[in-house]
Design a protein around this motif. Sequence first.
Motif, PDB file in Angstrom:
ATOM      1  N   ALA A  55      25.400  -9.696 -68.834  1.00 36.83           N
ATOM      2  CA  ALA A  55      26.281 -10.475 -67.983  1.00 36.83           C
ATOM      3  C   ALA A  55      26.497 -11.888 -68.532  1.00 36.83           C
ATOM      4  CB  ALA A  55      25.701 -10.537 -66.580  1.00 36.83           C
ATOM      5  N   LEU A  56      27.686 -12.373 -68.298  1.00 35.68           N
ATOM      6  CA  LEU A  56      28.103 -13.691 -68.789  1.00 35.68           C
ATOM      7  C   LEU A  56      27.608 -14.765 -67.826  1.00 35.68           C
ATOM      8  CD1 LEU A  56      29.976 -15.154 -70.852  1.00 35.68           C
ATOM      9  CD2 LEU A  56      31.873 -14.487 -69.425  1.00 35.68           C
ATOM     10  N   PRO A  57      26.875 -15.772 -68.330  1.00 35.78           N
ATOM     11  CA  PRO A  57      26.357 -16.799 -67.419  1.00 35.78           C
ATOM     12  C   PRO A  57      27.446 -17.758 -66.943  1.00 35.78           C
ATOM     13  CG  PRO A  57      25.497 -17.124 -69.651  1.00 35.78           C
ATOM     14  CD  PRO A  57      26.393 -15.932 -69.697  1.00 35.78           C
ATOM     15  N   ILE A  58      27.564 -17.883 -65.648  1.00 33.89           N
ATOM     16  CA  ILE A  58      28.561 -18.792 -65.064  1.00 33.89           C
ATOM     17  C   ILE A  58      27.907 -19.558 -63.930  1.00 33.89           C
ATOM     18  CG2 ILE A  58      29.434 -16.971 -63.517  1.00 33.89           C
ATOM     19  CD1 ILE A  58      32.192 -18.321 -63.705  1.00 33.89           C
ATOM     20  N   ALA A  59      28.231 -20.836 -63.844  1.00 34.87           N
ATOM     21  CA  ALA A  59      27.718 -21.656 -62.750  1.00 34.87           C
ATOM     22  C   ALA A  59      28.841 -21.869 -61.743  1.00 34.87           C
ATOM     23  CB  ALA A  59      27.226 -23.000 -63.284  1.00 34.87           C
ATOM     24  N   VAL A  60      28.618 -21.386 -60.525  1.00 33.22           N
ATOM     25  CA  VAL A  60      29.578 -21.634 -59.452  1.00 33.22           C
ATOM     26  C   VAL A  60      28.998 -22.761 -58.612  1.00 33.22           C
ATOM     27  CG1 VAL A  60      30.799 -20.651 -57.485  1.00 33.22           C
ATOM     28  CG2 VAL A  60      30.301 -19.216 -59.469  1.00 33.22           C
ATOM     29  N   VAL A  61      29.509 -23.953 -58.832  1.00 30.42           N
ATOM     30  CA  VAL A  61      28.948 -25.128 -58.174  1.00 30.42           C
ATOM     31  C   VAL A  61      29.439 -25.163 -56.724  1.00 30.42           C
ATOM     32  CG1 VAL A  61      28.772 -27.644 -58.270  1.00 30.42           C
ATOM     33  CG2 VAL A  61      29.013 -26.327 -60.384  1.00 30.42           C
ATOM     34  N   PRO A  62      28.534 -25.411 -55.771  1.00 28.38           N
ATOM     35  CA  PRO A  62      28.984 -25.510 -54.376  1.00 28.38           C
ATOM     36  C   PRO A  62      30.148 -26.485 -54.257  1.00 28.38           C
ATOM     37  CG  PRO A  62      26.595 -25.555 -54.490  1.00 28.38           C
ATOM     38  CD  PRO A  62      27.089 -25.578 -55.906  1.00 28.38           C
ATOM     39  N   PHE A  63      31.187 -26.055 -53.575  1.00 32.98           N
ATOM     40  CA  PHE A  63      32.382 -26.881 -53.458  1.00 32.98           C
ATOM     41  C   PHE A  63      32.101 -28.088 -52.574  1.00 32.98           C
ATOM     42  CE2 PHE A  63      36.282 -24.151 -54.646  1.00 32.98           C
ATOM     43  CZ  PHE A  63      35.596 -23.585 -55.700  1.00 32.98           C
ATOM     44  N   ALA A  64      32.687 -29.210 -52.950  1.00 33.88           N
ATOM     45  CA  ALA A  64      32.624 -30.376 -52.069  1.00 33.88           C
ATOM     46  C   ALA A  64      33.485 -30.066 -50.850  1.00 33.88           C
ATOM     47  CB  ALA A  64      33.150 -31.597 -52.804  1.00 33.88           C
ATOM     48  N   GLU A  65      32.946 -30.333 -49.656  1.00 37.52           N
ATOM     49  CA  GLU A  65      33.683 -29.964 -48.451  1.00 37.52           C
ATOM     50  C   GLU A  65      34.103 -31.203 -47.686  1.00 37.52           C
ATOM     51  OE1 GLU A  65      31.224 -27.276 -46.238  1.00 37.52           O
ATOM     52  OE2 GLU A  65      31.510 -25.628 -47.681  1.00 37.52           O
ATOM     53  N   SER A  66      35.292 -31.155 -47.145  1.00 33.94           N
ATOM     54  CA  SER A  66      35.714 -32.247 -46.267  1.00 33.94           C
ATOM     55  C   SER A  66      36.436 -31.656 -45.072  1.00 33.94           C
ATOM     56  CB  SER A  66      36.598 -33.238 -47.032  1.00 33.94           C
ATOM     57  OG  SER A  66      37.777 -32.608 -47.475  1.00 33.94           O
ATOM     58  N   GLY A  67      36.219 -32.265 -43.918  1.00 36.31           N
ATOM     59  CA  GLY A  67      36.716 -31.703 -42.674  1.00 36.31           C
ATOM     60  C   GLY A  67      35.672 -30.732 -42.140  1.00 36.31           C
ATOM     61  N   ALA A  68      35.863 -30.272 -40.910  1.00 41.35           N
ATOM     62  CA  ALA A  68      34.878 -29.386 -40.291  1.00 41.35           C
ATOM     63  C   ALA A  68      35.091 -27.956 -40.783  1.00 41.35           C
ATOM     64  CB  ALA A  68      35.012 -29.447 -38.764  1.00 41.35           C
ATOM     65  N   ILE A  69      34.243 -27.565 -41.718  1.00 37.50           N
ATOM     66  CA  ILE A  69      34.324 -26.210 -42.261  1.00 37.50           C
ATOM     67  C   ILE A  69      33.442 -25.308 -41.408  1.00 37.50           C
ATOM     68  CG2 ILE A  69      34.001 -24.793 -44.323  1.00 37.50           C
ATOM     69  CD1 ILE A  69      35.955 -27.077 -44.810  1.00 37.50           C
ATOM     70  N   PRO A  70      33.933 -24.137 -41.022  1.00 35.34           N
ATOM     71  CA  PRO A  70      33.108 -23.248 -40.194  1.00 35.34           C
ATOM     72  C   PRO A  70      31.792 -22.902 -40.891  1.00 35.34           C
ATOM     73  CG  PRO A  70      35.362 -22.440 -40.362  1.00 35.34           C
ATOM     74  CD  PRO A  70      35.251 -23.577 -41.306  1.00 35.34           C
ATOM     75  N   PRO A  71      30.714 -22.781 -40.126  1.00 33.11           N
ATOM     76  CA  PRO A  71      29.416 -22.466 -40.735  1.00 33.11           C
ATOM     77  C   PRO A  71      29.389 -21.029 -41.248  1.00 33.11           C
ATOM     78  CG  PRO A  71      29.225 -22.399 -38.356  1.00 33.11           C
ATOM     79  CD  PRO A  71      30.621 -22.862 -38.665  1.00 33.11           C
ATOM     80  N   GLY A  72      28.325 -20.728 -41.958  1.00 32.06           N
ATOM     81  CA  GLY A  72      28.201 -19.377 -42.522  1.00 32.06           C
ATOM     82  C   GLY A  72      28.204 -19.458 -44.037  1.00 32.06           C
ATOM     83  N   ASP A  73      28.458 -18.313 -44.658  1.00 28.29           N
ATOM     84  CA  ASP A  73      28.515 -18.293 -46.115  1.00 28.29           C
ATOM     85  C   ASP A  73      29.562 -19.294 -46.615  1.00 28.29           C
ATOM     86  OD1 ASP A  73      26.619 -16.359 -46.231  1.00 28.29           O
ATOM     87  OD2 ASP A  73      28.020 -14.690 -46.546  1.00 28.29           O
ATOM     88  N   THR A  74      29.211 -20.034 -47.674  1.00 28.14           N
ATOM     89  CA  THR A  74      30.181 -20.978 -48.225  1.00 28.14           C
ATOM     90  C   THR A  74      31.087 -20.251 -49.204  1.00 28.14           C
ATOM     91  OG1 THR A  74      28.845 -21.556 -50.136  1.00 28.14           O
ATOM     92  CG2 THR A  74      28.439 -22.800 -48.100  1.00 28.14           C
TER      93      THR A  74
END
Lengths: 449, 189, 333
Positions: A55-74
């Motif tokens: 498998a190819l190594p990839i970094a999925v960096v947590p997105f910067a969030e602004s505004g009220a994002i619903p909770p749960g999986d990002t």
Amino acid sequence: MTQALNMTSLTTPTTLKALSKAAVRAGMALFFLLATSLPLRAELLIRITEGVDSALPIAVVPFAESGAIPPGDTLADIVQSDLTMSSEFRTLPAEKMLSLPSQRSEVHFRDWRLLGQRYVLVGQLTRQGDRLEARYELFDVNREERILGESAGAPLGNLRTLAHYVSDRVYEAITGERGAFSTQLAYITRENVGDKVRYRLQVSDIDGKRSRVRLESAEPILSPAWSRDGSRLAYVSFETGKPAIYVHELASGKRTKIADFRGLNSAPAWSPDGKSLLMTLSKDGNADIYRMDLASRDLTKLTDHWAIETEATYSAGGDEIFFTSDRSGGPQIYRQKGKGEPRRMTFGSRYNARPRPDHKGEFVYYVHQRSSGFHIARTNLKSGEETVLTRTESDESPSVSPNGRMLIYATRQGGASVLTVISADGGAAYSLPATEGDVREPAWGPLPR
Amino acid sequence: MKFSVQSKAIAMLFSVGLIAGCSSTGDPMEDADFGSDVSAVDQQGGSTVYSDGTRDGVSSAQLSDEERMAAQQQSQQMALRDVTVFYFDFDTAEISAESRDVLVAHARYLSANPSMNARLEGHADDRGTSEYNLALGERRANAVQRFLIVNGASRGQLETISYGEEKPAVQGMSDSARSQNRRVELIFR
Amino acid sequence: MAFSVGLHLLILVIAISGWSWSSSNYEPPPRSISARLISPEPRPTPDVTEVDQPDEAEQRLVEDRKLLEQQRETEQQRKAEEQKKKQEADARVQQQAEQKREEQAQEKARAQAEKKTQAAEAAKLKADAEAKEQARQKTEQQAQRQLQEAKRKAEEQKQLEEQRKEAEAERQKREKEAQEQAEQKRVEAERKRQEAERRLREQNLKALAQQATDAEADQARKSQQAAAARAREAQMLTDAEKYQALIRDSLSRAWYPPSSATEETTARLQISLLPTGELVNVTLVRGSGNTAFDNSALSAVRSLNRYPVPKDRDTFDSYFRQFTIEFNPSRLR
């Protein structure tokens, strides 16, 4: 940033030299034409014919969030899960990241290189009223280049839709193949409720999330099959006490019983144009394959043999059918054009059944028995070469993703049937989250239009 | 599971001692394939104990020889007809030798009682593909149906259906469970 | 001949112009030979980074210069050979001329001798005639004068005879002297000529011998050099192969072929390295038509921190300063 500056400062003086260089080359060319008698050494050429098969190594960096994002999986969680499921990618856990950039200026390529990453996905997720907007960029760490930079939006409640879309885009940018993360699965669950058994036809995202029950019955449901436009499902239901074939329009929920003959009514499969179905009927005393025109309900008998013929499916091009027949003494896969003579195409073991071709017409996948149990195998239609793809012992119902890169099938885990996704060439397995009871008969839906 | 063992035990109770070699009426493969510690007891001790008891219970001296013969035959037939499940080997629809006598008894009964109807439900174990198993279950049911017709039953009395691997008699992936799931069930209505 | 000389001149002129020109712009030392320009390769794609082009041009110049040098060497060799041939030809011509000259001289001498004999005969005939006339006159005078006359006649006759004998003797003596002189001269000339000829022949022989020796030595030296070059070449090739394999392995471990690649997908990249093994530049020489595939190849090439390259500078220069890598997953899956 400094790298980029270096590059530009170096490029400017070279433009001057370009002209003189061209002239020198012209002179040299003349000279070489005059001196052709000299022995010449060919330039070194190194051929790379093998690459990394992991498998190819990839970094999925947590997105910067602004505004009220619903909770749960990002969004990043979902993208990570998608890419991992493809088994073509290996994602870096967020806690191992040295920084959490959300845009190009914050990406330090050297750090990601040190972490062994080949690609980095960064982005921002913004809520604007009742909508979500994602801006995302994908970087090639070694080349220090951006290979994708886009934005996409979705209604507030559809974070998963948005995330799967981002996964598709990332997948396509790196592999050159369409992603299939926005597609859907249909499958059957069987659950014991008290002393009764509940059968359910469900449709979900390919990670098993957002599942919805489309049909529930105390009697068996099986063989769901997607029309190629994804609008309808055909399946077999025993709800009347005997098997019958139904066509179910997903948008409206409207169902039509289209085959309810004496004996078997099973194994429906759509024609590429969605106008007819292949099916197995035993109304004449023996299981044979028929084609039914959906508008007229006219039947054409395609096989006529005392043995069992079933599990028919159209080839990718629609000009041929594949099916199972035990005319040789055990179930084997045959291919047949129209009503022509069937040609047997599996010989590797005494049990090969339920063929499913990929979208390109390169392979046919099927259930294959060996002494070690029932596995999923595939045969290369061009070379005839057979490869066994799975190692678990009770593997059934292979279904290929519409981009031909992933394969879902049902297998046994702790006594219950579960769904597992592997790469189409047999790469690492990814089990879909377990639910109560058995999960069976997966059918991979088409790409969204 | 308990139920099926019990029913077989009763079947044996009646049959053993009347027909030579009858102790094998129950599925020997099934017994052998239970958990290893249990199977030894079931096969050896179980059948022996029950057959002794049966002989004691039936050996009443109050009946005449003829009466006793008739009663014996009747009870033999009844005992046979208590068996309504017929087992098959993997990927076959061949009726086993043990099933034949029982099916002959059922056929005679159907022939003698034309108003009786029966439904034949074909099943397969969980191995192999579900649609092929559906066809295989149907083939088994059809095989039983043909056998019954050949032995006196009429086609109109019999209905077949296949559930394939959808309705196992026994849950599980052991050889024992699977051998009990490869079956045709005869259901009178 | 004239054409080839002209061709050489042209080459030389171009070479010299190339030298002076290039050295005015760049001054890298001469390097390995390459033939890539003969059949011009496809030009690098437009997105080629200009940064690294000078290096490529330098490389080419360097290669070209080396070629020029070789060309010049070959030419000198050819000239020397021609010189030698010319000398041989000259000697041959001279020899022929000498022979001709000798023949001419002999002819001349023979003609002279003939002329002298004729003259002597003429003189003898004349003298005979005179003597007859005198005799006739004497007879007349005898007739006229009888006694006196007979006496004087005898005297005169005697005198004349003496005079004639004297003259004859004188003439013969002069003749003989002249003859002797001519002969002496001739012999002398012949001796000198032969001497000269001998000397020339000796010189020629010496020169030839020298040439032969030189050629032999040259040949020996050349074959020695060739053997050494071959050995070196072989060594370099062995090294090159070794490092080629190392590079192949490193890249195979760094390359993630995308799933869209087929057995036919092929991309060619040109790599420039520093002697330290660091990557100077990579350009896509021939794309596969599949961007993801091309990117995977570029990414793999860029992912190596240092390429395994030979320490030997010549081997490096010959093979690894710039080379081509072809990515084609023919053995994949």
